[in-house]
Design an enzyme around this catalytic site. Structure first.
Site, PDB file in Angstrom:
ATOM      1  N   CYS A  87       0.837  -1.210   0.000  1.00  0.00           N
ATOM      2  CA  CYS A  87       0.000   0.000   0.000  1.00  0.00           C
ATOM      3  C   CYS A  87       0.866   1.252   0.000  1.00  0.00           C
ATOM      4  CB  CYS A  87      -0.997  -0.036   1.154  1.00  0.00           C
ATOM      5  SG  CYS A  87      -2.405   1.072   0.875  1.00  0.00           S
ATOM      6  N   HIS A 175      -4.007  -5.310   0.366  1.00  0.00           N
ATOM      7  CA  HIS A 175      -3.562  -5.785   1.682  1.00  0.00           C
ATOM      8  C   HIS A 175      -3.872  -7.265   1.899  1.00  0.00           C
ATOM      9  CE1 HIS A 175      -2.562  -1.843   3.482  1.00  0.00           C
ATOM     10  NE2 HIS A 175      -3.587  -1.379   2.788  1.00  0.00           N
ATOM     11  N   GLU A 177      -2.061  -8.987   3.810  1.00  0.00           N
ATOM     12  CA  GLU A 177      -1.548  -9.261   5.155  1.00  0.00           C
ATOM     13  C   GLU A 177      -2.528  -8.940   6.278  1.00  0.00           C
ATOM     14  OE1 GLU A 177      -1.233  -4.878   5.300  1.00  0.00           O
ATOM     15  OE2 GLU A 177      -1.196  -6.414   3.727  1.00  0.00           O
TER      16      GLU A 177
END
Length: 228
Positions: A87, A175, A177
């Site tokens: 990001c 994202h 994660e």
């Protein structure tokens, strides 16, 4: 490997990356840039992970450490270290490689489809990802593809969602994660109003299986990126 990560806000951490790194036996250290900590020299690590954050990459007046961070990222790339940007991290990485960062036409927050490009489908780094999949997004800015880099993925709201520069450099605008607990914490700091590509917190947090699926893909990408 010696992995170092850069943190831009106290409520944005490594998510599912941290336990995977520990289980895989990598040594992990980090720098809290927002707290005034000074990162190490590139000789201190083998791989650098640059995480997300709520700021823009050009807000030097509010976040003066951004200039030094960009220098470190550039040095890491030049030294042949593996560099992963997520990001904001992807935007910082694109910027130091010559791809300008600008405001995207739409903010993108929530679960939206991603499509791998031809380069993405051929990328060894993304080999475990489906050609089309639902990823978690939280961004308002975008980047131009750096010279020599390959665009790996796009979405309806944002043409540039992932890029690579050989096997050494990987930028992910989305994202993989983020865990559900991470997302809950982010919403405690900000609750964006719904828009065309902005979903409600209730809808986002209800997608338990999608968080787990994204996290599994993140671990697969990390395995290829760090061990390839």
């Amino acid at each position: 490997m010696r992995v170092h990560w850069l943190q831009h806000a106290d409520f944005e951490d490594l998510g599912c990356i941290a336990p995977w790194l520990n289980t895989a036996g990598h040594s992990v250290a980090g720098t809290r840039l927002y707290a005034g900590e000074t990162p190490p020299t590139v000789a201190a690590f083998d791989a650098l992970i640059v995480m997300g954050g709520p700021m823009n990459i050009y807000q030097y007046a509010h976040h003066p450490w951004l200039r030094g961070e960009k220098l470190l990222i550039r040095e890491a790339v030049d030294a042949g270290k593996r560099v992963l940007g997520i990001c904001l991290g992807a935007q910082l990485l694109a910027d130091v490689l010559g791809g300008a960062v600008t405001r995207n036409a739409e903010s993108e927050i929530g679960w939206f489809p991603l499509n791998l490009t031809a380069a993405g489908r051929e990328s060894a780094l993304l080999a475990g990802l489906p050609q089309s999949f639902s990823g978690f997004h939280w961004h308002g800015d975008t980047y131009a593809l750096p010279p020599g880099a390959a665009c790996l993925a796009s979405s309806e709201a944002c043409a540039q969602q992932a890029f690579s520069l050989g096997p050494q450099v990987l930028g992910l605008q989305f994202h993989l994660e983020v865990t559900r607990a991470n997302a809950e914490e982010w919403f405690r700091h900000e609750r964006p109003p719904p828009a065309r590509y902005v979903q409600t917190p209730e809808h986002i947090l209800a997608q338990h299986e999608r968080f787990e699926e994204n996290n599994r893909w993140m671990r697969e990408v990390l395995g290829r990126f760090l061990n390839g």
